[in-house]
Design a protein around this motif. Structure first.
Motif, PDB file in Angstrom:
ATOM      1  N   UNK A  64       1.059  -1.262  -0.159  1.00 29.46           N
ATOM      2  CA  UNK A  64       0.119  -0.100  -0.028  1.00 29.46           C
ATOM      3  C   UNK A  64       0.805   1.160   0.034  1.00 29.46           C
ATOM      4  N   UNK A  65       1.981   1.122   0.432  1.00 28.11           N
ATOM      5  CA  UNK A  65       2.924   2.532   0.491  1.00 28.11           C
ATOM      6  C   UNK A  65       3.767   2.675  -0.725  1.00 28.11           C
ATOM      7  N   UNK A  66       3.459   1.705  -1.819  1.00 26.92           N
ATOM      8  CA  UNK A  66       4.243   1.828  -2.831  1.00 26.92           C
ATOM      9  C   UNK A  66       3.379   2.310  -4.170  1.00 26.92           C
ATOM     10  N   UNK A  67       3.962   3.032  -5.098  1.00 28.16           N
ATOM     11  CA  UNK A  67       3.194   3.160  -6.392  1.00 28.16           C
ATOM     12  C   UNK A  67       3.257   2.133  -7.201  1.00 28.16           C
ATOM     13  N   UNK A  68       2.393   0.998  -7.337  1.00 24.58           N
ATOM     14  CA  UNK A  68       2.558  -0.171  -7.936  1.00 24.58           C
ATOM     15  C   UNK A  68       1.778   0.128  -9.246  1.00 24.58           C
ATOM     16  N   UNK A  69       1.239   0.983  -9.775  1.00 27.20           N
ATOM     17  CA  UNK A  69       0.556   1.228 -11.020  1.00 27.20           C
ATOM     18  C   UNK A  69      -0.582   0.046 -11.320  1.00 27.20           C
ATOM     19  N   UNK A  70      -0.300  -0.890 -12.381  1.00 21.43           N
ATOM     20  CA  UNK A  70      -1.228  -1.789 -12.578  1.00 21.43           C
ATOM     21  C   UNK A  70      -0.755  -3.220 -12.058  1.00 21.43           C
ATOM     22  N   UNK A  71       0.593  -3.294 -11.254  1.00 26.78           N
ATOM     23  CA  UNK A  71       0.625  -4.358 -10.902  1.00 26.78           C
ATOM     24  C   UNK A  71      -0.068  -5.148  -9.775  1.00 26.78           C
ATOM     25  N   UNK A  72       0.087  -6.489  -9.756  1.00 28.03           N
ATOM     26  CA  UNK A  72      -0.939  -7.272  -8.950  1.00 28.03           C
ATOM     27  C   UNK A  72      -0.035  -8.139  -7.718  1.00 28.03           C
ATOM     28  N   UNK A  73      -0.702  -7.909  -6.435  1.00 25.01           N
ATOM     29  CA  UNK A  73       0.034  -8.589  -5.369  1.00 25.01           C
ATOM     30  C   UNK A  73      -1.051  -9.892  -5.114  1.00 25.01           C
ATOM     31  N   UNK A  74      -0.142 -11.189  -5.043  1.00 26.35           N
ATOM     32  CA  UNK A  74      -0.970 -12.439  -5.048  1.00 26.35           C
ATOM     33  C   UNK A  74      -0.347 -12.859  -3.599  1.00 26.35           C
ATOM     34  N   UNK A  75      -1.462 -13.154  -2.581  1.00 33.46           N
ATOM     35  CA  UNK A  75      -0.790 -13.730  -1.260  1.00 33.46           C
ATOM     36  C   UNK A  75      -1.215 -15.387  -1.234  1.00 33.46           C
ATOM     37  N   UNK A  76       0.118 -16.046  -1.123  1.00 37.36           N
ATOM     38  CA  UNK A  76      -0.312 -17.441  -0.993  1.00 37.36           C
ATOM     39  C   UNK A  76       0.168 -17.968   0.339  1.00 37.36           C
ATOM     40  N   UNK A  77       0.202 -17.260   1.449  1.00 40.52           N
ATOM     41  CA  UNK A  77       0.589 -17.806   2.573  1.00 40.52           C
ATOM     42  C   UNK A  77      -0.285 -17.014   3.759  1.00 40.52           C
ATOM     43  N   UNK A  78      -0.362 -18.087   4.871  1.00 42.58           N
ATOM     44  CA  UNK A  78      -1.051 -17.713   6.211  1.00 42.58           C
ATOM     45  C   UNK A  78      -0.158 -17.815   7.128  1.00 42.58           C
ATOM     46  N   UNK A  79       1.292 -17.743   7.066  1.00 47.36           N
ATOM     47  CA  UNK A  79       2.184 -18.069   8.012  1.00 47.36           C
ATOM     48  C   UNK A  79       2.626 -16.799   8.654  1.00 47.36           C
ATOM     49  N   UNK A  80       2.812 -16.990   9.922  1.00 49.28           N
ATOM     50  CA  UNK A  80       3.663 -15.757  10.941  1.00 49.28           C
ATOM     51  C   UNK A  80       4.768 -16.260  11.274  1.00 49.28           C
ATOM     52  N   UNK A  81       5.777 -15.370  11.235  1.00 50.33           N
ATOM     53  CA  UNK A  81       7.093 -15.556  11.574  1.00 50.33           C
ATOM     54  C   UNK A  81       7.466 -14.750  12.642  1.00 50.33           C
ATOM     55  N   UNK A  82       8.705 -15.019  13.146  1.00 47.50           N
ATOM     56  CA  UNK A  82       9.442 -14.015  14.345  1.00 47.50           C
ATOM     57  C   UNK A  82      10.321 -13.019  13.248  1.00 47.50           C
ATOM     58  N   UNK A  83      10.022 -11.666  13.578  1.00 49.10           N
ATOM     59  CA  UNK A  83      10.662 -10.712  12.772  1.00 49.10           C
ATOM     60  C   UNK A  83      10.480  -9.385  13.393  1.00 49.10           C
ATOM     61  N   UNK A  84      11.456  -8.567  13.013  1.00 44.40           N
ATOM     62  CA  UNK A  84      11.379  -7.259  13.086  1.00 44.40           C
ATOM     63  C   UNK A  84      10.339  -6.483  12.015  1.00 44.40           C
ATOM     64  N   UNK A  85       8.991  -6.171  12.395  1.00 46.34           N
ATOM     65  CA  UNK A  85       7.994  -5.786  11.405  1.00 46.34           C
ATOM     66  C   UNK A  85       8.461  -4.663  10.436  1.00 46.34           C
ATOM     67  N   UNK A  86       9.004  -3.444  11.099  1.00 44.76           N
ATOM     68  CA  UNK A  86       9.232  -2.428  10.241  1.00 44.76           C
ATOM     69  C   UNK A  86      10.367  -2.830   9.116  1.00 44.76           C
ATOM     70  N   UNK A  87      11.485  -3.737   9.368  1.00 43.42           N
ATOM     71  CA  UNK A  87      12.607  -4.150   8.608  1.00 43.42           C
ATOM     72  C   UNK A  87      11.925  -5.223   7.529  1.00 43.42           C
ATOM     73  N   UNK A  88      10.968  -6.109   8.274  1.00 44.40           N
ATOM     74  CA  UNK A  88      10.484  -7.110   7.359  1.00 44.40           C
ATOM     75  C   UNK A  88       9.596  -6.352   5.999  1.00 44.40           C
ATOM     76  N   UNK A  89       8.738  -5.252   6.705  1.00 43.74           N
ATOM     77  CA  UNK A  89       7.837  -4.456   5.515  1.00 43.74           C
ATOM     78  C   UNK A  89       8.931  -3.827   4.752  1.00 43.74           C
ATOM     79  N   UNK A  90      10.032  -3.211   5.156  1.00 40.89           N
ATOM     80  CA  UNK A  90      11.046  -2.867   4.034  1.00 40.89           C
ATOM     81  C   UNK A  90      11.634  -3.681   2.988  1.00 40.89           C
ATOM     82  N   UNK A  91      11.739  -5.047   3.544  1.00 45.56           N
ATOM     83  CA  UNK A  91      12.106  -6.075   2.709  1.00 45.56           C
ATOM     84  C   UNK A  91      11.393  -6.353   1.497  1.00 45.56           C
ATOM     85  N   UNK A  92      10.050  -6.378   1.770  1.00 44.92           N
ATOM     86  CA  UNK A  92       8.788  -6.940   0.877  1.00 44.92           C
ATOM     87  C   UNK A  92       8.908  -5.470  -0.150  1.00 44.92           C
ATOM     88  N   UNK A  93       9.001  -4.206   0.326  1.00 48.55           N
ATOM     89  CA  UNK A  93       8.904  -3.019  -0.344  1.00 48.55           C
ATOM     90  C   UNK A  93       9.863  -2.984  -1.567  1.00 48.55           C
TER      91      UNK A  93
END
Length: 467
Positions: free
Chosen positions: A345-374
């Motif tokens: 949601x924080x990225x200008x993705x244009x017409x790109x599509x996000x497909x979610x194929x996971x329901x897993x929860x992991x141990x992580x630093x959320x802000x840095x994991x969000x940066x990794x995805x970004x």
């Protein structure tokens, strides 16, 4: 008459005492010829009295002792002294046994030696038990010495642990010999005034039956202060408490960590200064560009504005790359689908599509994991265009981020995480470097391969699933 009766009574009482004695008893003449044996002698040696009496006492010799042993024994008793010691004899059956023997000379009224009396206690089982204990002790010592980690076994004497045994690694690490440490207070050697209170607290915890895992500072024989990871485990034996302690030297590791933290702070400071010094003239240039765009219509304005945007991205990436060097000290359960969606949601993705194929929860630093995805999403859009599909899915020990873009040639996959590497004209070359820093900070692994659709697939593994 009364005197004679009294002597007879005394002699009879003496004989009954000797015959009833639990220890083997016999006496010999001055040449070692046996004159009398009691029933316990018969039981102990297997020789009946009629066979033993008249024989030399050397029928009991086993051959375990040399001639010098017997010469010294005879010198002692012929000199009028009592001989005491352990002797290995042989029964009539040929079986050896160990006896605690006492040989006493008997003298007449003139003081001349008339015979020798020998008393033997069979201590074979005791000696076997002692030898077994010695073997077990040697085996235990060998086991301790085989462990490369410093170990010490101590028993509490009052408030302080007293050393019972140490291994080679402990003596080498701390520089004290086993003779110095044995039977002495451990804290006396390795605890200084500054850490004595902490050591007392640890001792109290262990005495109460609690295991202790703590970083401590201890002194070596050379006077050096070293940092250790101490694990002290109580061992309770009835009313007594021992402690088995391990000391893993983490001095070099901690110093490396502190050095890295200092370098990271210095890098952050440098990046902040550089970004500030770059942003100021960039803001001035951008402001004047807006004024210029209002006054004239020129195709060069957009070119300049794109260049400004690229410079802004470079500044942000440099600053972010400097901050990502810190390790992750605290983690929390993070749901991959929610984190990836928030990053999207924080990225200008244009017409790109996000497909979610996971329901897993992991141990992580959320802000840095969000940066990794970004950064992975930006990389997919940068190379695959606005219509690319990005998929986040599960792995057995982690997760993946894949796209259906053109993919990354196999020959370039080992270079994509290097800072400054880019295959596009408008890429900064820092996005995947930041991904690598985030992965390293968590203690994860990242590899790049081909997705099912022929695009790029980034696999992040060694990830702990949140409970």
């Amino acid at each position: 008459m009364a005197s004679e009766d009294g002597s007879a009574t005394d002699l009879r009482a003496f004989r009954e005492a000797v015959e009833s004695a639990g220890h083997s008893m016999y006496w010999t003449d001055l040449n070692g010829r046996i004159e009398y044996v009691n029933p316990a002698f018969e039981d102990q040696t297997g020789y009946p009295a009629d066979e033993a009496v008249g024989s030399n006492a050397n029928i009991l010799q086993s051959g375990a002792h040399d001639d010098l042993f017997y010469e010294r024994l005879w010198d002692t008793i012929l000199g009028g002294d009592v001989w005491e010691g352990e002797i290995i004899n042989e029964r009539r059956s040929g079986e050896r046994y160990v006896a605690a023997q006492t040989i006493s000379p008997v003298t007449d009224e003139s003081g001349a030696i008339t015979r020798f009396v020998a008393v033997n206690e069979d201590i074979t089982e005791l000696r076997n038990y002692q030898e077994q204990l010695e073997r077990e002790r040697d085996r235990f010592a060998a086991l301790l010495d085989a462990v490369p980690v410093p170990l010490v076994l101590a028993a509490f004497d009052g408030d302080d642990p007293v050393v019972k045994q140490t291994n080679d690694a402990f003596r080498e690490t701390f520089g004290f010999s086993g003779r110095e440490l044995g039977g002495s207070s451990l804290d006396k050697f390795i605890v200084d005034d500054e850490t004595s209170r902490e050591a007392s607290e640890i001792n109290a915890q262990v005495r109460d039956g609690d295991r202790v895992d703590r970083e401590v500072t201890r002194q070596t024989a050379a006077g050096d202060s070293r940092e250790f990871l101490l694990t002290a485990t109580p061992l309770v034996w009835g009313d007594e408490t021992d402690v088995l302690a391990t000391y893993i030297d983490i001095t070099d590791r901690n110093e490396a960590r502190r050095k890295l933290e200092r370098q990271t702070e210095e890098l952050e400071d440098f990046a902040n200064v550089v970004s500030h010094d770059l942003r100021s003239p960039l803001n001035v240039a951008s402001g004047h560009l807006d004024l210029l765009a209002a006054e004239c219509d020129s195709p060069h304005v957009d070119t300049i504005r794109n260049a400004h945007t690229r410079m802004q991205e470079l500044i942000e990436n440099i600053l972010m790359l400097a901050k990502q060097g810190r390790s992750v000290d605290e983690t929390e359960p993070v749901e991959l689908d929610a984190c990836a969606s928030r990053s999207w949601e924080t990225i200008d993705t244009g017409d790109a599509t996000l497909a979610i194929a996971t329901a897993k929860a992991i141990d992580a630093d959320e802000s840095r994991l969000r940066q990794l995805f970004g950064n992975l999403v930006r990389n997919a859009i940068e190379h695959g265009g606005d219509g690319v599909t990005v998929t986040v899915g599960d792995l057995d020990d982690g997760f993946y981020v894949a796209d259906d873009g053109p993919g990354i040639p196999e020959g370039e996959r080992s270079q994509v995480f290097e800072a400054g590497h880019t295959s596009t004209d408008d890429g900064t070359g820092f996005g995947l470097s930041i991904v690598q820093e985030i992965v390293d900070a968590h203690g994860w692994e990242v590899t790049v391969t081909e997705s099912a659709d022929g695009g790029a697939r980034f696999e992040i593994t060694d990830v702990s699933t949140a409970s």
